[in-house]
Write an enzyme that holds these catalytic residues in place. Structure first.
Site, PDB file in Angstrom:
ATOM      1  N   GLU A  11       0.825  -1.214   0.000  1.00  0.00           N
ATOM      2  CA  GLU A  11       0.000   0.000   0.000  1.00  0.00           C
ATOM      3  C   GLU A  11       0.856   1.261   0.000  1.00  0.00           C
ATOM      4  OE1 GLU A  11      -2.835  -0.661  -0.908  1.00  0.00           O
ATOM      5  OE2 GLU A  11      -2.880  -2.750  -0.273  1.00  0.00           O
ATOM      6  N   HIS A  37       1.811   2.172  -3.420  1.00  0.00           N
ATOM      7  CA  HIS A  37       0.731   2.924  -4.098  1.00  0.00           C
ATOM      8  C   HIS A  37       0.872   4.431  -3.839  1.00  0.00           C
ATOM      9  CE1 HIS A  37      -2.108   0.290  -6.089  1.00  0.00           C
ATOM     10  NE2 HIS A  37      -2.002  -0.595  -5.086  1.00  0.00           N
TER      11      HIS A  37
END
Length: 138
Positions: free
Chosen positions: A129, A132
């Protein structure tokens, strides 16, 4: 509110902007969307995956969800391993390299500063994550 998953590669490749208390709704939406996709084996989401440009991630750590505003990797294990990961925003699975453990500085859902060490599966989810947030797609 449950948000649709963004699949626009150009949007997903943008680096995240610092989150503030004004972005609390995006954090709540991220948790709601994560919960809504738990049957899809979704264990983490970054805010850009629901259309927000802010540095926010939500992850599953066992039975609980953790929301992190402005997470920063402050320390990593000296060793790493090869993994293969999938993503709701992309089709298929892709190879990547992950640290065995990480230490992360972040603000919790009440914007209190935290620093915590994570290892194993949870560390892998957080690293995915956080990629990202840098516009890195696995």
């Amino acid at each position: 509110m449950i948000r649709p998953i963004v699949k626009d590669i150009l949007f997903l490749q943008r680096k995240a902007e610092k989150a503030s208390r004004k972005d609390a709704q995006a954090g709540r939406d991220l948790l709601d969307t994560l919960a809504a996709h738990s049957s899809d084996t979704c264990v983490g989401l970054a805010a850009n995956m629901i259309g927000s440009t802010k540095a926010i991630i939500a992850i599953k750590d066992g039975s609980r969800s953790i929301l992190m505003y402005n997470p920063v990797l402050v320390k990593t294990s000296p060793s790493a391993y090869d993994a293969e990961e999938g993503c709701l925003s992309l089709s298929g699975r892709r190879p990547c390299r992950r640290y065995d453990w990480i230490e992360v500085r972040y603000e919790d859902e009440d914007f209190h500063k935290k620093k915590k060490r994570f290892d194993g599966w949870t560390a892998e989810i957080i690293q995915h994550e956080m990629d990202h947030l840098q516009g890195i797609l696995i």
